[in-house]
Design a protein around this motif. Structure first.
Motif, short mmCIF file in Angstrom:
data_model
loop_
_atom_site.label_atom_id
_atom_site.label_comp_id
_atom_site.label_asym_id
_atom_site.label_seq_id
_atom_site.Cartn_x
_atom_site.Cartn_y
_atom_site.Cartn_z
N GLU A 1 0.86 -1.19 0.00
CA GLU A 1 0.00 0.00 0.00
C GLU A 1 0.90 1.24 0.00
O GLU A 1 1.12 1.87 1.03
CB GLU A 1 -0.91 -0.02 1.23
N PRO A 2 1.46 1.57 -1.17
CA PRO A 2 2.54 2.56 -1.21
C PRO A 2 2.12 4.01 -1.03
O PRO A 2 2.98 4.86 -0.80
CB PRO A 2 3.16 2.34 -2.59
N THR A 3 0.82 4.31 -1.13
CA THR A 3 0.36 5.68 -0.91
C THR A 3 -0.73 5.67 0.16
O THR A 3 -1.28 4.62 0.51
CB THR A 3 -0.21 6.31 -2.19
N ASP B 1 -6.96 -0.24 7.52
CA ASP B 1 -6.92 -0.27 8.99
C ASP B 1 -7.95 -1.31 9.44
O ASP B 1 -9.09 -0.98 9.78
CB ASP B 1 -7.23 1.11 9.55
N ASP B 2 -7.53 -2.56 9.43
CA ASP B 2 -8.45 -3.65 9.75
C ASP B 2 -8.90 -3.62 11.21
O ASP B 2 -9.90 -4.24 11.56
CB ASP B 2 -7.78 -5.00 9.46
N GLY B 3 -8.19 -2.90 12.05
CA GLY B 3 -8.54 -2.85 13.46
C GLY B 3 -9.54 -1.78 13.83
O GLY B 3 -9.89 -1.65 15.00
N ALA B 4 -10.01 -1.01 12.84
CA ALA B 4 -10.93 0.08 13.14
C ALA B 4 -12.29 -0.45 13.60
O ALA B 4 -12.95 -1.17 12.85
CB ALA B 4 -11.10 0.98 11.93
N ALA B 5 -12.71 -0.09 14.81
CA ALA B 5 -14.02 -0.52 15.30
C ALA B 5 -15.16 0.16 14.54
O ALA B 5 -16.22 -0.42 14.36
CB ALA B 5 -14.13 -0.21 16.79
N VAL B 6 -14.90 1.40 14.10
CA VAL B 6 -15.88 2.14 13.30
C VAL B 6 -15.17 2.59 12.03
O VAL B 6 -14.38 3.54 12.05
CB VAL B 6 -16.43 3.36 14.06
N PRO B 7 -15.39 1.91 10.91
CA PRO B 7 -14.68 2.29 9.69
C PRO B 7 -15.19 3.61 9.13
O PRO B 7 -16.27 4.07 9.46
CB PRO B 7 -15.00 1.14 8.73
N SER B 8 -14.38 4.20 8.28
CA SER B 8 -14.76 5.45 7.64
C SER B 8 -16.01 5.24 6.78
O SER B 8 -16.10 4.27 6.03
CB SER B 8 -13.60 5.93 6.76
N THR C 1 -9.66 4.82 4.53
CA THR C 1 -9.08 5.59 5.64
C THR C 1 -8.73 7.00 5.20
O THR C 1 -8.80 7.93 6.01
CB THR C 1 -7.82 4.91 6.19
N PHE C 2 -8.34 7.17 3.94
CA PHE C 2 -8.03 8.49 3.41
C PHE C 2 -9.31 9.26 3.17
O PHE C 2 -10.25 8.74 2.58
CB PHE C 2 -7.24 8.36 2.10
N PRO C 3 -9.39 10.52 3.59
CA PRO C 3 -8.38 11.27 4.30
C PRO C 3 -8.65 11.45 5.80
O PRO C 3 -7.85 12.04 6.50
CB PRO C 3 -8.45 12.64 3.62
N THR C 4 -9.80 10.95 6.29
CA THR C 4 -10.23 11.33 7.63
C THR C 4 -10.11 10.22 8.67
O THR C 4 -10.50 10.43 9.83
CB THR C 4 -11.70 11.81 7.60
N ALA C 5 -9.60 9.05 8.31
CA ALA C 5 -9.47 7.96 9.28
C ALA C 5 -8.05 7.38 9.27
O ALA C 5 -7.85 6.21 9.58
CB ALA C 5 -10.50 6.86 8.98
N LEU C 6 -7.09 8.23 8.96
CA LEU C 6 -5.69 7.80 8.89
C LEU C 6 -4.99 7.82 10.24
O LEU C 6 -3.86 7.32 10.35
CB LEU C 6 -4.92 8.71 7.92
N ASP C 7 -5.64 8.36 11.25
CA ASP C 7 -4.98 8.61 12.53
C ASP C 7 -4.20 7.41 13.09
O ASP C 7 -3.07 7.58 13.55
CB ASP C 7 -5.99 9.09 13.56
N PRO C 8 -4.75 6.19 13.09
CA PRO C 8 -4.00 5.08 13.68
C PRO C 8 -2.79 4.66 12.87
O PRO C 8 -2.00 3.82 13.32
CB PRO C 8 -5.04 3.93 13.72
N LEU C 9 -2.63 5.23 11.68
CA LEU C 9 -1.58 4.80 10.76
C LEU C 9 -0.40 5.77 10.73
O LEU C 9 0.49 5.65 9.89
CB LEU C 9 -2.17 4.65 9.35
N PHE C 10 -0.38 6.70 11.67
CA PHE C 10 0.73 7.64 11.77
C PHE C 10 2.07 6.92 11.99
O PHE C 10 2.14 5.93 12.73
CB PHE C 10 0.53 8.58 12.97
#
Length: 349
Positions: free
Chosen positions: A245-247, A253-260, A265-274
């Motif tokens: 997943e180069p970009t 984010d398979d661990g997200a309890a509430v997916p976007s 995840t782009f652009p508003t659910a990227l937080d756990p991937l910092f």
């Protein structure tokens, strides 16, 4: 009066740091709409934009880049506010100029970027994009820009057109690309070859920004650094992109309890991937060791990331006054006033 060194002289002498990533940071702070990502903040909340510039400046950014990304005519049409185009651009440039002038030696950059309407098969669309760039570069010159930054181009043709127009201002030009996951420019030209063409066409700095995190940007930077003789720019996103997943457009984010709700995840659910700050520092140190002196961080960046870049290449910034001092932490510390029985709780905390 002693003459100031030129932009390229400064790069020859050592790192020049440029903070980008205003879109994500101002959206997080509540001054910008995700999805639209139009920099209306320059008109609606200029104090918030000024404060972010100052925070990045204190963290080590030598370049105050006017926040005109997505502030072009087409985007203003999309949101039905084309009449605000010139006021928005001039306000953003004036704020950036004011902040740069407050610290002697800092530079103010005008900005142009991907238009999202470039079509390599449509000369009329190309002419429209060129017109958008021409007016934005013109305003940047009138408001006293020291250089022009063209960034986040995924079409080689658009990047070359942007460079041609930026160079007409007779200012230094930084031109950075943002290749997508298909590992070439969207019109089929190679990433490295595009950088070579940009150098040949007169760019002072070529390189990459945005879309890719440290793990998937570095291999391209190595190739670019070997292929060009001009300065190279490196401004990754602070997210953990991977070979699969180069970009950041399709990071999972398979661990997200509430997916976007929009499915990515782009652009508003990227937080756990910092990435963490140390990963950004390691990237900056590695890039600098390759001979890359134009450094920064793009979408997702906070002032903390810029400080980490600066300190990784040997700089002490105003914000370094508050760099970590874990020796005084109640759990990790070594200070003789810290009780052992409290520190021992760390293994069970």
């Amino acid at each position: 009066m002693t003459a100031q060194p030129s932009f390229t002289d400064r790069l020859d002498a050592g790192p020049v740091i440029c903070a980008e990533g205003f879109l994500f940071e101002l959206e997080r702070r509540g001054y910008l709409t995700a999805g639209e990502f139009v920099p209306e903040v320059a008109l609606e909340h200029p104090e918030a934009l000024r404060a972010l510039h100052v925070d990045f400046q204190r963290a080590g950014s030598d370049v105050v880049e006017a926040f005109t990304y997505n502030g072009h005519r087409e985007k203003m049409r999309v949101i039905g506010k084309e009449e605000l185009l010139e006021p928005l651009n001039r306000a953003a440039l004036q704020i950036a100029r004011e902040v740069a002038d407050a610290r002697p030696g800092d530079l103010m950059a005008g900005n142009i970027s991907n238009s999202n309407i470039w079509d390599p098969a449509d000369p009329a669309k190309q002419a429209e994009v060129r017109g958008m760039f021409e007016e934005m570069v013109g305003w940047a010159v009138e408001e006293g820009a020291d250089l022009i930054i063209g960034e986040t181009f995924y079409y080689a043709g658009e990047a070359l057109a942007a460079l041609e127009i930026a160079r007409s201002a007779e200012l230094p030009v930084v031109l950075t690309l943002a290749p997508m996951a298909f590992e070439e420019m969207a019109d089929g030209l190679g990433v490295v070859e595009t950088c070579q063409r940009l150098e040949q066409a007169g760019a002072d700095v070529v390189g990459l920004n945005c879309f890719r995190g440290p793990a998937t940007m570095m291999s391209w930077l190595r190739q670019i650094r070997e292929a060009v003789s001009c300065h190279v720019g490196a401004l990754p996103i602070p997210y953990r992109t991977t070979e699969a997943e180069p970009t950041f457009f399709n990071l999972s984010d398979d661990g997200a309890a509430v997916p976007s709700p929009h499915g990515r995840t782009f652009p508003t659910a990227l937080d756990p991937l910092f990435t963490n700050r140390y990963e950004i520092g390691a990237f900056a140190a590695e890039a600098h060791a390759l001979g890359i002196n134009y450094l920064g961080v793009c979408c997702g960046a906070s002032p903390m990331h810029i400080r980490q870049v600066a300190e990784a290449v040997g700089r002490t910034t105003e914000a370094s006054r508050y760099s970590e001092r874990m020796e005084n932490h109640f759990m990790y510390g070594s200070h003789d006033r810290l009780p052992e029985h409290i520190a021992e709780l760390g293994s069970r905390a």
